[in-house]
Scaffold this motif. Structure first.
Motif, PDB file in Angstrom:
ATOM      1  N   GLY A  96      67.574  22.672  37.521  1.00 40.93           N
ATOM      2  CA  GLY A  96      67.435  24.130  37.406  1.00 40.93           C
ATOM      3  C   GLY A  96      66.188  24.646  38.096  1.00 40.93           C
ATOM      4  O   GLY A  96      66.121  25.809  38.473  1.00 40.93           O
ATOM      5  N   VAL A  97      65.182  23.775  38.276  1.00 42.58           N
ATOM      6  CA  VAL A  97      63.963  24.200  38.965  1.00 42.58           C
ATOM      7  C   VAL A  97      64.061  23.800  40.438  1.00 42.58           C
ATOM      8  O   VAL A  97      64.338  22.643  40.740  1.00 42.58           O
ATOM      9  CB  VAL A  97      62.707  23.562  38.322  1.00 42.58           C
ATOM     10  CG1 VAL A  97      61.470  23.820  39.179  1.00 42.58           C
ATOM     11  CG2 VAL A  97      62.511  24.117  36.914  1.00 42.58           C
ATOM     12  N   SER A  98      63.838  24.753  41.328  1.00 43.72           N
ATOM     13  CA  SER A  98      63.960  24.474  42.754  1.00 43.72           C
ATOM     14  C   SER A  98      62.789  25.075  43.529  1.00 43.72           C
ATOM     15  O   SER A  98      62.158  26.039  43.086  1.00 43.72           O
ATOM     16  CB  SER A  98      65.267  25.040  43.290  1.00 43.72           C
ATOM     17  OG  SER A  98      65.284  24.953  44.711  1.00 43.72           O
ATOM     18  N   TYR A  99      62.520  24.482  44.717  1.00 47.25           N
ATOM     19  CA  TYR A  99      61.436  24.966  45.564  1.00 47.25           C
ATOM     20  C   TYR A  99      61.965  25.598  46.840  1.00 47.25           C
ATOM     21  O   TYR A  99      61.184  25.984  47.696  1.00 47.25           O
ATOM     22  CB  TYR A  99      60.508  23.796  45.926  1.00 47.25           C
ATOM     23  CG  TYR A  99      59.771  23.231  44.735  1.00 47.25           C
ATOM     24  CD1 TYR A  99      58.501  23.693  44.414  1.00 47.25           C
ATOM     25  CD2 TYR A  99      60.362  22.273  43.922  1.00 47.25           C
ATOM     26  CE1 TYR A  99      57.817  23.185  43.314  1.00 47.25           C
ATOM     27  CE2 TYR A  99      59.686  21.761  42.814  1.00 47.25           C
ATOM     28  CZ  TYR A  99      58.429  22.219  42.516  1.00 47.25           C
ATOM     29  OH  TYR A  99      57.756  21.735  41.428  1.00 47.25           O
ATOM     30  N   CYS A 100      63.279  25.699  46.985  1.00 46.09           N
ATOM     31  CA  CYS A 100      63.807  26.015  48.315  1.00 46.09           C
ATOM     32  C   CYS A 100      65.189  26.651  48.218  1.00 46.09           C
ATOM     33  O   CYS A 100      66.158  25.980  47.855  1.00 46.09           O
ATOM     34  CB  CYS A 100      63.862  24.710  49.111  1.00 46.09           C
ATOM     35  SG  CYS A 100      64.707  24.809  50.689  1.00 46.09           S
ATOM     36  N   ASP A 104      67.712  34.366  29.601  1.00 51.47           N
ATOM     37  CA  ASP A 104      68.717  33.360  29.990  1.00 51.47           C
ATOM     38  C   ASP A 104      68.656  33.169  31.502  1.00 51.47           C
ATOM     39  O   ASP A 104      68.794  34.148  32.253  1.00 51.47           O
ATOM     40  CB  ASP A 104      70.125  33.851  29.614  1.00 51.47           C
ATOM     41  CG  ASP A 104      70.332  33.834  28.098  1.00 51.47           C
ATOM     42  OD1 ASP A 104      69.538  33.160  27.401  1.00 51.47           O
ATOM     43  OD2 ASP A 104      71.259  34.519  27.619  1.00 51.47           O
ATOM     44  N   VAL A 105      68.440  31.943  31.948  1.00 48.60           N
ATOM     45  CA  VAL A 105      68.429  31.672  33.389  1.00 48.60           C
ATOM     46  C   VAL A 105      69.095  30.328  33.685  1.00 48.60           C
ATOM     47  O   VAL A 105      68.983  29.380  32.906  1.00 48.60           O
ATOM     48  CB  VAL A 105      67.004  31.613  34.004  1.00 48.60           C
ATOM     49  CG1 VAL A 105      66.391  32.998  34.162  1.00 48.60           C
ATOM     50  CG2 VAL A 105      66.103  30.699  33.213  1.00 48.60           C
ATOM     51  N   ASP A 106      69.770  30.273  34.824  1.00 50.24           N
ATOM     52  CA  ASP A 106      70.368  29.004  35.269  1.00 50.24           C
ATOM     53  C   ASP A 106      69.456  28.301  36.278  1.00 50.24           C
ATOM     54  O   ASP A 106      69.498  27.080  36.417  1.00 50.24           O
ATOM     55  CB  ASP A 106      71.722  29.278  35.928  1.00 50.24           C
ATOM     56  CG  ASP A 106      72.678  29.970  34.980  1.00 50.24           C
ATOM     57  OD1 ASP A 106      72.974  29.372  33.931  1.00 50.24           O
ATOM     58  OD2 ASP A 106      73.088  31.110  35.266  1.00 50.24           O
ATOM     59  N   GLY A 107      68.677  29.120  36.968  1.00 50.38           N
ATOM     60  CA  GLY A 107      67.806  28.512  37.976  1.00 50.38           C
ATOM     61  C   GLY A 107      66.495  29.256  38.119  1.00 50.38           C
ATOM     62  O   GLY A 107      66.425  30.474  37.908  1.00 50.38           O
ATOM     63  N   ILE A 108      65.422  28.501  38.413  1.00 46.55           N
ATOM     64  CA  ILE A 108      64.116  29.100  38.709  1.00 46.55           C
ATOM     65  C   ILE A 108      63.684  28.612  40.077  1.00 46.55           C
ATOM     66  O   ILE A 108      63.674  27.399  40.338  1.00 46.55           O
ATOM     67  CB  ILE A 108      63.075  28.712  37.641  1.00 46.55           C
ATOM     68  CG1 ILE A 108      63.322  29.513  36.363  1.00 46.55           C
ATOM     69  CG2 ILE A 108      61.655  28.946  38.148  1.00 46.55           C
ATOM     70  CD1 ILE A 108      62.250  29.360  35.311  1.00 46.55           C
ATOM     71  N   PHE A 109      63.358  29.546  40.964  1.00 48.20           N
ATOM     72  CA  PHE A 109      62.862  29.200  42.300  1.00 48.20           C
ATOM     73  C   PHE A 109      61.369  29.491  42.366  1.00 48.20           C
ATOM     74  O   PHE A 109      60.937  30.598  42.055  1.00 48.20           O
ATOM     75  CB  PHE A 109      63.620  29.988  43.376  1.00 48.20           C
ATOM     76  CG  PHE A 109      65.000  29.456  43.588  1.00 48.20           C
ATOM     77  CD1 PHE A 109      65.252  28.527  44.585  1.00 48.20           C
ATOM     78  CD2 PHE A 109      66.048  29.848  42.744  1.00 48.20           C
ATOM     79  CE1 PHE A 109      66.527  28.003  44.763  1.00 48.20           C
ATOM     80  CE2 PHE A 109      67.319  29.320  42.915  1.00 48.20           C
ATOM     81  CZ  PHE A 109      67.562  28.399  43.926  1.00 48.20           C
ATOM     82  N   LEU A 110      60.599  28.493  42.766  1.00 44.20           N
ATOM     83  CA  LEU A 110      59.145  28.654  42.828  1.00 44.20           C
ATOM     84  C   LEU A 110      58.737  29.141  44.207  1.00 44.20           C
ATOM     85  O   LEU A 110      59.053  28.506  45.217  1.00 44.20           O
ATOM     86  CB  LEU A 110      58.459  27.331  42.517  1.00 44.20           C
ATOM     87  CG  LEU A 110      58.751  26.792  41.112  1.00 44.20           C
ATOM     88  CD1 LEU A 110      58.079  25.430  40.928  1.00 44.20           C
ATOM     89  CD2 LEU A 110      58.264  27.749  40.043  1.00 44.20           C
ATOM     90  N   ALA A 111      58.020  30.240  44.260  1.00 45.17           N
ATOM     91  CA  ALA A 111      57.601  30.831  45.536  1.00 45.17           C
ATOM     92  C   ALA A 111      56.285  31.572  45.338  1.00 45.17           C
ATOM     93  O   ALA A 111      56.114  32.708  45.752  1.00 45.17           O
ATOM     94  CB  ALA A 111      58.684  31.765  46.059  1.00 45.17           C
ATOM     95  N   MET A 112      55.347  30.884  44.701  1.00 41.70           N
ATOM     96  CA  MET A 112      54.063  31.529  44.413  1.00 41.70           C
ATOM     97  C   MET A 112      53.135  31.453  45.630  1.00 41.70           C
ATOM     98  O   MET A 112      53.224  30.528  46.431  1.00 41.70           O
ATOM     99  CB  MET A 112      53.422  30.854  43.213  1.00 41.70           C
ATOM    100  CG  MET A 112      54.310  31.002  41.972  1.00 41.70           C
ATOM    101  SD  MET A 112      53.599  30.238  40.523  1.00 41.70           S
ATOM    102  CE  MET A 112      52.173  31.283  40.301  1.00 41.70           C
ATOM    103  N   GLY A 113      52.245  32.406  45.713  1.00 42.70           N
ATOM    104  CA  GLY A 113      51.299  32.434  46.839  1.00 42.70           C
ATOM    105  C   GLY A 113      52.033  32.617  48.149  1.00 42.70           C
ATOM    106  O   GLY A 113      53.071  33.280  48.202  1.00 42.70           O
TER     107      GLY A 113
END
Lengths: 297, 297
Positions: free
Chosen positions: A127-131, A219-228
């Motif tokens: 569920g956690v993605s960087y891209c 409620d979330v199915d996915g989190i995309f990390l895009a900090m900074g």
């Protein structure tokens, strides 16, 4: 779209050293990015040639002048995404323009922005993605949250629109830094920007909920990390480049596994020093020159 | 015998950059060798940080000052031989002194002195050798010729005395540059120094004769090459370090296959540029520091 021979992402010692070589070889060289981390007001006392120490800011200014002397174009623009198109060229989107390049050198340094979510590692690949370009496909019509405060996050959210309409951006407690242009685009696409901070994740096998600092949940199915800002690592993910933890894999010639893409400096993760970045930049420049010579037959 | 923590052979950009790191880390650092090839009166215009070009001589002077500022000792001495003794230390003999070191960084650049003998490659490993300590044993009581004009050749010839009394030095057409001290030692050992030049070799399966430019021949079983000054490659041979042609094999951390011996710069044979030598020197210095820390437990 502007065209260049070699696009270099990162205006620190690695990127500028590479530019000195490629521009001097007569190749059209465009260096993107600005305000490298090293350009501060502190003394550097172990870079060969400066026995009286020099500040990071001064050294970068010398390097910019040096690269420009040979004709490199320096553009103070934030790179948002890089994709390779069908004919092998690299399409680069910045906060201000678009650029197409025959070869690419990644030299943004290493990003250390962490989201501060305590059990995030449990949900990586669950569920956690960087891209977005790597994993967006798996979230068709699902609920996704993009964590980040700037244009990089906005751009990732807009790319997610290709897969799902249920997108929210959360600045993860940071001050929102999205430009007016991008805020207008987000509004048009119905993508809200929340000021909260996710502190924990929950879910049985896969991610199901984000828990915020104020106790609320979403409620979330996915989190995309895009900090900074987007870093070499982010571009590596979207280009399919082999990585090793937070670093990019490069060989002795600074080549990545993707022909035409080279990496130098801290993002490669050897010995994080200016002298090493400068040497790797020179090698990356040299390798990019050889690559383009071979391409041109 | 003087003792040091880290001996660096070579006073060019790689050796001095390594010295900046090791001396700054508080390790006793001795840099041997002088007049590096790069220290000439020509402009260097692609070393990051010097947009107005700088001469090789000026850059080396800055580097020497830089290394000395952190306490490195620079000795303008020619290294003649390096051996590892039973307790793992490195015993270094120069034209002026002897030194014992815990770790060693090879950074002499690459030697390009060729003897100019047309069919020499046919007799490699069949009578032609680059290393007395490696091959001297095979020439017990045989007739050997040492090619070289300086103290390095004299020292090699003197080492051969352990194996055979039938030794001649030939300057290979160069002006003899052996010091009075060494000439006295050669005389005492009955080792003549000839001014001629070998132009060709002959022999059925193995080397049998050297043919001189003036047409004369000499019966020889072995020829040892020791022209110019001893280089990193020569020390690599005598230490049993893996080489690749005229270059020394080193990994990403600039480690050779012998623990405690590191190599940096042109002698490693990547991209022969000052910026690369400086970066590799920094890495070699860092690796040597780590090695000594581990040794000290």
């Amino acid at each position: 779209m502007d065209k260049t021979d070699i696009a270099i992402i990162g205006q620190g010692p690695a990127g500028l050293s590479a530019a000195i070589y490629t521009a001097r070889a007569g190749l059209k060289t465009t260096v993107l990015g600005c305000d490298p981390k090293v350009a501060g007001n502190y003394d550097i006392d172990n870079y060969f040639g400066f026995p009286e120490s020099i500040t990071g800011q001064e050294l970068i200014e010398l390097g910019c002048k040096h690269a420009q002397k040979f004709g490199a174009e320096l553009r103070c623009e934030k790179v948002l995404s890089v994709y390779q198109n069908a004919d092998g060229r690299f399409d680069i989107k910045t906060d201000q323009s678009e650029l197409s390049s025959r070869a690419l050198i990644l030299a943004t340094g290493v990003s250390r922005v962490r989201p501060g979510i305590k059990n995030i590692s449990e949900y990586e690949a669950k569920g956690v993605s960087y891209c977005v370009s790597c994993d967006g496909f798996f979230y068709k019509n699902k609920k996704v949250l993009v964590l980040g405060e700037g244009i990089f996050a906005a751009n990732q959210a807009l790319e997610l629109k290709n897969y799902t309409p249920h997108i929210t951006i959360c600045t993860q407690g940071k001050k929102e830094k999205i430009s007016d242009d991008y805020n207008a685009l987000l509004q048009k696409q119905n993508i809200p920007v929340l000021p909260g901070k996710v502190k924990e994740l929950s879910g049985d096998k896969f991610l199901e909920k984000a828990v915020f600092e104020d106790g609320k949940t979403m409620d979330v199915d996915g989190i995309f990390l895009a900090m900074g800002e987007a870093s070499s690592l982010d571009f590596a993910y979207s280009l399919g480049i082999t990585t090793r933890g937070i670093f990019i894999e490069a060989d002795h010639e600074q080549r990545t596994n993707i022909p035409g893409v080279f990496a130098a400096g801290d993002c490669v993760g050897r010995f994080l020093q200016i002298s090493v970045a400068v040497g790797e930049g020179a090698i990356a420049g040299h390798s990019a020159i050889s690559y383009l010579k071979e391409l041109s037959g």
